[in-house]
Design an enzyme around this catalytic site. Structure first.
Site, PDB file in Angstrom:
ATOM      1  N   ARG A 137       0.842  -1.214   0.000  1.00 33.77           N
ATOM      2  CA  ARG A 137       0.000   0.000   0.000  1.00 33.77           C
ATOM      3  C   ARG A 137       0.871   1.255   0.000  1.00 33.77           C
ATOM      4  NH1 ARG A 137      -4.889  -1.928   4.042  1.00 33.77           N
ATOM      5  NH2 ARG A 137      -6.030  -2.968   2.369  1.00 33.77           N
TER       6      ARG A 137
ATOM      7  N   GLY B  52     -10.211  23.329 -22.457  1.00 35.33           N
ATOM      8  CA  GLY B  52     -10.671  22.341 -23.443  1.00 35.33           C
ATOM      9  C   GLY B  52      -9.583  21.380 -23.863  1.00 35.33           C
TER      10      GLY B  52
ATOM     11  N   GLU C  13      -6.262  -2.025  -4.618  1.00 31.38           N
ATOM     12  CA  GLU C  13      -5.396  -2.255  -3.438  1.00 31.38           C
ATOM     13  C   GLU C  13      -6.060  -1.763  -2.145  1.00 31.38           C
ATOM     14  OE1 GLU C  13      -2.169  -3.276  -4.681  1.00 31.38           O
ATOM     15  OE2 GLU C  13      -1.135  -3.573  -2.772  1.00 31.38           O
TER      16      GLU C  13
HETATM   17  C1  LIG Z   1      -7.618  -1.930 -12.808  1.00 25.32           C
HETATM   18  C2  LIG Z   1      -7.777  -2.846 -11.635  1.00 25.32           C
HETATM   19  C3  LIG Z   1      -6.728  -3.672 -11.273  1.00 25.32           C
HETATM   20  C4  LIG Z   1      -6.884  -4.581 -10.229  1.00 25.32           C
HETATM   21  N1  LIG Z   1      -5.886  -5.495  -9.967  1.00 25.32           N
HETATM   22  C5  LIG Z   1      -6.144  -6.505  -9.078  1.00 25.32           C
HETATM   23  C6  LIG Z   1      -5.198  -7.583  -8.934  1.00 25.32           C
HETATM   24  O1  LIG Z   1      -4.148  -7.622  -9.573  1.00 25.32           O
HETATM   25  N2  LIG Z   1      -5.521  -8.596  -8.075  1.00 25.32           N
HETATM   26  C7  LIG Z   1      -6.688  -8.610  -7.362  1.00 25.32           C
HETATM   27  O2  LIG Z   1      -6.905  -9.551  -6.622  1.00 25.32           O
HETATM   28  N3  LIG Z   1      -7.596  -7.591  -7.472  1.00 25.32           N
HETATM   29  C8  LIG Z   1      -7.342  -6.558  -8.320  1.00 25.32           C
HETATM   30  N4  LIG Z   1      -8.255  -5.540  -8.471  1.00 25.32           N
HETATM   31  C9  LIG Z   1      -9.473  -5.573  -7.686  1.00 25.32           C
HETATM   32  C10 LIG Z   1      -9.507  -4.481  -6.617  1.00 25.32           C
HETATM   33  O3  LIG Z   1      -8.620  -4.776  -5.595  1.00 25.32           O
HETATM   34  C11 LIG Z   1     -10.986  -4.376  -6.171  1.00 25.32           C
HETATM   35  O4  LIG Z   1     -11.699  -3.766  -7.234  1.00 25.32           O
HETATM   36  C12 LIG Z   1     -11.136  -3.581  -4.891  1.00 25.32           C
HETATM   37  O5  LIG Z   1     -10.579  -4.292  -3.814  1.00 25.32           O
HETATM   38  C13 LIG Z   1     -12.607  -3.290  -4.589  1.00 25.32           C
HETATM   39  O6  LIG Z   1     -13.374  -4.452  -4.657  1.00 25.32           O
HETATM   40  P1  LIG Z   1     -14.702  -4.484  -5.546  1.00 25.32           P
HETATM   41  O7  LIG Z   1     -14.378  -3.922  -6.874  1.00 25.32           O
HETATM   42  O8  LIG Z   1     -15.273  -5.852  -5.470  1.00 25.32           O
HETATM   43  O9  LIG Z   1     -15.659  -3.457  -4.828  1.00 25.32           O
HETATM   44  P2  LIG Z   1     -16.616  -3.777  -3.577  1.00 25.32           P
HETATM   45  O10 LIG Z   1     -15.855  -4.446  -2.510  1.00 25.32           O
HETATM   46  O11 LIG Z   1     -17.853  -4.432  -4.076  1.00 25.32           O
HETATM   47  O12 LIG Z   1     -16.970  -2.303  -3.099  1.00 25.32           O
HETATM   48  C14 LIG Z   1     -17.919  -1.476  -3.772  1.00 25.32           C
HETATM   49  C15 LIG Z   1     -18.015  -0.169  -2.993  1.00 25.32           C
HETATM   50  O13 LIG Z   1     -18.458  -0.450  -1.650  1.00 25.32           O
HETATM   51  C16 LIG Z   1     -17.524   0.057  -0.721  1.00 25.32           C
HETATM   52  N5  LIG Z   1     -17.437  -0.802   0.437  1.00 25.32           N
HETATM   53  C17 LIG Z   1     -17.221  -2.143   0.486  1.00 25.32           C
HETATM   54  N6  LIG Z   1     -17.146  -2.578   1.752  1.00 25.32           N
HETATM   55  C18 LIG Z   1     -17.317  -1.484   2.535  1.00 25.32           C
HETATM   56  C19 LIG Z   1     -17.311  -1.273   3.951  1.00 25.32           C
HETATM   57  N7  LIG Z   1     -17.120  -2.268   4.818  1.00 25.32           N
HETATM   58  N8  LIG Z   1     -17.514  -0.001   4.420  1.00 25.32           N
HETATM   59  C20 LIG Z   1     -17.699   1.016   3.551  1.00 25.32           C
HETATM   60  N9  LIG Z   1     -17.693   0.872   2.200  1.00 25.32           N
HETATM   61  C21 LIG Z   1     -17.484  -0.358   1.714  1.00 25.32           C
HETATM   62  C22 LIG Z   1     -16.209   0.099  -1.471  1.00 25.32           C
HETATM   63  O14 LIG Z   1     -15.288   0.994  -0.863  1.00 25.32           O
HETATM   64  C23 LIG Z   1     -16.659   0.535  -2.844  1.00 25.32           C
HETATM   65  O15 LIG Z   1     -16.837   1.924  -2.870  1.00 25.32           O
HETATM   66  C24 LIG Z   1      -8.092  -4.600  -9.477  1.00 25.32           C
HETATM   67  C25 LIG Z   1      -9.127  -3.725  -9.824  1.00 25.32           C
HETATM   68  C26 LIG Z   1      -8.989  -2.868 -10.888  1.00 25.32           C
HETATM   69  C27 LIG Z   1     -10.150  -1.992 -11.274  1.00 25.32           C
END
Ligand SMILES: Cc1cc2nc3c(=O)[nH]c(=O)nc-3n(C[C@H](O)[C@H](O)[C@H](O)COP(=O)(O)OP(=O)(O)OC[C@H]3O[C@@H](n4cnc5c(N)ncnc54)[C@H](O)[C@@H]3O)c2cc1C
Length: 382
Positions: free
Chosen positions: A244, A341, A364
């Site tokens: 991180r 722009g 992350e």
């Molecule tokens: C370009 C990209 C690269 C990535 N690379 C990797 C990788 O290499 N390996 C890997 O494993 N993952 C990877 N990820 C996944 C990334 O780590 C997840 O997208 C991230 O952890 C969020 O999970 P989610 O998308 O399922 O969102 P969710 O967990 O479904 O969250 C949706 C929303 O709800 C909020 N939320 C969830 N829980 C809570 C809570 N307890 N309290 C308040 N708010 C909450 C979140 O903050 C978010 O705003 C990548 C994602 C992207 C877009």
């Protein structure tokens, strides 16, 4: 760029060398990589040859045996040139450091030299279609069968997935044990039952790729297990905490590029008979951008330095990631605004910084999850 009390002369030299490397070797690859949404493998090997894929890895396997602060300085400079390339480096650095710490001698010898040289590309596969922030909700399971494990599940958003030679996979070996039943596996490309199902085109960070991975009756030997059947999650969390901080450094790099572009533009763009930089409204924007970037930098370097001194950094890593990524989103957005722009036109680089930075509060660990982590470290007395 300012020095800080956290740097030694070696850190300053590492930063300057990485900056030169980014300007001379990374920059020429960016345009094609971004438009094709393809990691330039030739560049990745050059990054490996420069020693930037094994900064914290042990020297006996080809690593530099250096510290987290150095890793941050390198990633910041690479991200200045291209946030997407820095994105592709992150799983490589993380997997290398986890294998260095938890791997058996056989695993270290098998993986570390090729990971550090950039010959073998790495992915980390935690997220799933139904579980991102809530890692304990993953469905992927690895069932013991004699001396083997049979893995079933789907992973999504996996950075470097299409090119990965090895994937560090998180799966349940014992669901009834909760988080303690989560284990880490090293699954190699070509293992029957492991496939890339589809690439996921992205808004930004297009010099790296993400995809969905499928594990269907994928059989691995017990030797693929990293760090034993218990404690996979705990081990991964420890490594992710350090990652991180590196991630925060990635935010610094892209924000610096946006600030540089906005400052230059403010000095050259004329409106109402004078450079727009003479308007106080623009000067104040630039002043806020520079101040926030400096504050983000100090939080990031401090967290890295603390880790290098052996101090606990869970709270500081979350603060650095939260603050640096949120400020990067703001700074890049203001840089677009200052460009008027032209800022919204694809041929102006500042739009890329804005698209790239937008990911940083999501991946992350989202900003909400960082705040939750920080709040848990405060003695709320609840
Ligand atoms: C370009 C990209 C690269 C990535 N690379 C990797 C990788 O290499 N390996 C890997 O494993 N993952 C990877 N990820 C996944 C990334 O780590 C997840 O997208 C991230 O952890 C969020 O999970 P989610 O998308 O399922 O969102 P969710 O967990 O479904 O969250 C949706 C929303 O709800 C909020 N939320 C969830 N829980 C809570 C809570 N307890 N309290 C308040 N708010 C909450 C979140 O903050 C978010 O705003 C990548 C994602 C992207 C877009």
């Amino acid at each position: 760029m300012s020095s800080t009390p956290y740097f030694t002369e070696t850190h300053e030299q590492a930063r300057d060398a990485a900056r030169q490397f980014a300007d001379e070797l990374v920059a020429p690859y960016v345009e094609a990589a971004e438009s094709e949404e393809q990691l330039p493998l030739e560049l990745f090997r050059k990054i490996g040859q420069a020693g930037y894929l094994g900064i914290r890895s042990p020297e006996q396997y080809g690593g530099s045996g250096s510290d987290l602060l150095t890793e941050c300085l390198v990633i910041e400079q690479i991200s200045r040139a291209c946030c997407g390339i820095a994105s592709a480096m992150m799983p490589q650095l993380l997997v290398g450091s986890i294998i260095g710490r938890l791997g058996t001698e056989e695993q270290r010898q098998r993986y570390l030299p090729s990971i550090i040289s950039g010959e073998r590309i790495c992915s980390i596969a935690m997220s799933e279609p139904g579980a991102g922030s809530d890692v304990s909700a993953i469905a992927t399971a690895a069932k013991r069968r004699g001396d083997e494990f049979v893995i079933n599940g789907t992973k999504t958003f996996i950075t470097n997935g299409p090119d990965a030679g090895v994937v560090l996979l998180l799966a349940y070996t014992d669901r009834s044990a909760g988080n303690r039943g989560l284990s880490l596996f090293l699954v190699e490309r070509g293992t029957p039952g492991f496939s890339v199902s589809r690439k996921l085109p992205k808004v930004g960070n297009r010099a790296s790729q993400v995809c969905e991975l499928i594990f269907q009756d994928c059989v691995v030997r017990r030797s693929a297990l990293l760090g034993g059947t218990e404690g996979g999650f705990r081990n991964l969390l420890g490594a992710v905490t350090m990652s991180r901080v590196t991630f925060a450094a990635r935010a610094l790099g892209v924000a610096q590029s946006a600030l540089d572009a906005a400052t230059a533009y403010a000095g050259s763009r004329v409106a109402f008979g004078q450079p727009i930089g003479k308007f106080q409204a623009i000067q104040f924007k630039l002043a806020d951008m520079a101040t926030n970037l400096e504050a983000a930098r100090l939080l990031t370097y401090q967290a890295a330095w603390m880790s290098d001194q052996g101090m606990p950094i869970v709270k500081h890593a979350a603060m650095a990631k939260l603050f640096a990524s949120e400020r990067a989103v703001e700074i890049t957005s203001e840089a677009v605004q200052i460009h008027g722009g032209y800022g919204y036109i694809m041929e102006t680089p500042v739009q890329r910084y804005w698209r790239d930075a937008r990911l940083l509060t999501i991946s992350e660990g989202t900003s909400e999850i960082q705040r939750q982590t920080i709040a848990k470290q405060l003695e709320l007395g609840l």
